[in-house]
Design a protein around this motif. Sequence first.
Motif, mmCIF file in Angstrom:
data_model
loop_
_atom_site.group_PDB
_atom_site.id
_atom_site.type_symbol
_atom_site.label_atom_id
_atom_site.label_comp_id
_atom_site.label_asym_id
_atom_site.label_seq_id
_atom_site.Cartn_x
_atom_site.Cartn_y
_atom_site.Cartn_z
ATOM 1 N N GLN A 231 -6.127 2.902 -2.303
ATOM 2 C CA GLN A 231 -5.270 1.969 -3.038
ATOM 3 C C GLN A 231 -4.098 1.509 -2.175
ATOM 4 O O GLN A 231 -3.718 0.338 -2.201
ATOM 5 C CB GLN A 231 -4.771 2.625 -4.325
ATOM 6 C CG GLN A 231 -4.116 1.653 -5.293
ATOM 7 C CD GLN A 231 -3.661 2.323 -6.576
ATOM 8 O OE1 GLN A 231 -3.351 3.509 -6.592
ATOM 9 N NE2 GLN A 231 -3.621 1.555 -7.657
ATOM 10 N N LEU A 232 -3.539 2.421 -1.400
ATOM 11 C CA LEU A 232 -2.448 2.058 -0.494
ATOM 12 C C LEU A 232 -2.931 1.108 0.599
ATOM 13 O O LEU A 232 -2.239 0.148 0.955
ATOM 14 C CB LEU A 232 -1.845 3.315 0.124
ATOM 15 C CG LEU A 232 -1.068 4.225 -0.830
ATOM 16 C CD1 LEU A 232 -0.783 5.570 -0.165
ATOM 17 C CD2 LEU A 232 0.230 3.563 -1.266
ATOM 18 N N VAL A 233 -4.110 1.364 1.133
ATOM 19 C CA VAL A 233 -4.665 0.486 2.170
ATOM 20 C C VAL A 233 -4.898 -0.910 1.618
ATOM 21 O O VAL A 233 -4.584 -1.918 2.272
ATOM 22 C CB VAL A 233 -5.968 1.084 2.736
ATOM 23 C CG1 VAL A 233 -6.697 0.057 3.607
ATOM 24 C CG2 VAL A 233 -5.668 2.338 3.544
ATOM 25 N N ALA A 234 -5.442 -1.004 0.405
ATOM 26 C CA ALA A 234 -5.684 -2.313 -0.200
ATOM 27 C C ALA A 234 -4.379 -3.077 -0.387
ATOM 28 O O ALA A 234 -4.302 -4.283 -0.113
ATOM 29 C CB ALA A 234 -6.400 -2.139 -1.542
ATOM 30 N N ALA A 235 -3.333 -2.381 -0.826
ATOM 31 C CA ALA A 235 -2.030 -3.034 -0.995
ATOM 32 C C ALA A 235 -1.468 -3.475 0.348
ATOM 33 O O ALA A 235 -0.894 -4.567 0.477
ATOM 34 C CB ALA A 235 -1.063 -2.083 -1.694
ATOM 35 N N ALA A 236 -1.626 -2.636 1.364
ATOM 36 C CA ALA A 236 -1.128 -2.973 2.689
ATOM 37 C C ALA A 236 -1.860 -4.180 3.269
ATOM 38 O O ALA A 236 -1.251 -5.027 3.941
ATOM 39 C CB ALA A 236 -1.273 -1.771 3.622
ATOM 40 N N ARG A 237 -3.138 -4.275 3.011
ATOM 41 C CA ARG A 237 -3.898 -5.428 3.493
ATOM 42 C C ARG A 237 -3.402 -6.715 2.853
ATOM 43 O O ARG A 237 -3.287 -7.758 3.520
ATOM 44 C CB ARG A 237 -5.388 -5.241 3.201
ATOM 45 C CG ARG A 237 -6.080 -4.231 4.089
ATOM 46 C CD ARG A 237 -7.585 -4.395 4.023
ATOM 47 N NE ARG A 237 -8.015 -5.662 4.616
ATOM 48 C CZ ARG A 237 -9.250 -6.141 4.522
ATOM 49 N NH1 ARG A 237 -10.175 -5.482 3.842
ATOM 50 N NH2 ARG A 237 -9.577 -7.275 5.102
ATOM 51 N N GLU A 238 -3.099 -6.658 1.557
ATOM 52 C CA GLU A 238 -2.587 -7.850 0.875
ATOM 53 C C GLU A 238 -1.245 -8.278 1.471
ATOM 54 O O GLU A 238 -1.003 -9.462 1.717
ATOM 55 C CB GLU A 238 -2.430 -7.569 -0.621
ATOM 56 C CG GLU A 238 -3.742 -7.414 -1.369
ATOM 57 C CD GLU A 238 -3.525 -7.202 -2.851
ATOM 58 O OE1 GLU A 238 -2.363 -7.293 -3.309
ATOM 59 O OE2 GLU A 238 -4.501 -6.927 -3.566
ATOM 60 N N ILE A 239 -0.361 -7.296 1.696
ATOM 61 C CA ILE A 239 0.940 -7.602 2.273
ATOM 62 C C ILE A 239 0.793 -8.187 3.680
ATOM 63 O O ILE A 239 1.451 -9.173 4.049
ATOM 64 C CB ILE A 239 1.819 -6.341 2.292
ATOM 65 C CG1 ILE A 239 2.233 -5.974 0.867
ATOM 66 C CG2 ILE A 239 3.047 -6.544 3.176
ATOM 67 C CD1 ILE A 239 2.976 -4.666 0.778
ATOM 68 N N SER A 240 -0.069 -7.573 4.493
ATOM 69 C CA SER A 240 -0.269 -8.037 5.868
ATOM 70 C C SER A 240 -0.830 -9.461 5.882
ATOM 71 O O SER A 240 -0.401 -10.286 6.696
ATOM 72 C CB SER A 240 -1.214 -7.087 6.604
ATOM 73 O OG SER A 240 -0.633 -5.809 6.727
#
Length: 251
Positions: A231-240
């Motif tokens: 879930q953290l990786v998915a959020a980080a991908r959206e931000i990036s």
Amino acid sequence: MLVSLNGGRGGADGVAVPLSPPDLVESALAAVAAGAGEVLVHPRTPCGRESLSPRVVGPLLEAMRGAGVFVPLSVSAGIGAEPDPAGRLERVRSWTVLPDRAVVHFAEPGAEELAQALLARGVAVDAVVPLGSEGGAGPGAEPGPDALERFLAWPVRDPGRIRLAVELAAADPALVAGLRWLPPVPLLLFGRGAAAWPVLRLAARCGAAVRTGVGDVLHLPDGRPARSNAQLVAAAREISAAAGAATAGSR
């Protein structure tokens, strides 16, 4: 994107923190499926203590690779696993199964010798330097500026296998601007806790590599507790992606 699966956390930090080898393998697979391109793990003994023993590191790496985690695997080689600098050297020299990379904290004693020993074994190095505070420095460690000076004084003979991982206490563009004169090695920026998401946004805007995971942060950008590394990786991908699009649009 690098995912820090567990860091120095324990069971008291919540169910999102994977600790046992099966949980770490499952978390790594899910994080990679969500978009992580690298995995960082702190191997632990059955009683939960961090360890650099080949009897702990080797089986965990084999389990991950055997389960299909085919992205680069990193192991933290810090004082949390072995307080004695000579003991750390002995451990990494006795590894029978090698990670792709190892994290070396330049705020800790013996960092230069440890990094050189890892490179001699064919293991790439993430040289961690804290900036903006003494955050990330454990017992016996040195303040951030001294850690940076130690890294700069260390001869970088193989820049292709060394990455500078800067831990920022806050998303300060001035600190990042000051890194432009450093040796020509890849740069990764990350923060912990409240600094994690602002620093990730800054890293994405700067074009640096980014890092997330429950080892660094337990909450999503909106403040909700994270359920998993994936879930953290998915959020980080959206931000990036959003930061990259904004940067491209401003050119």
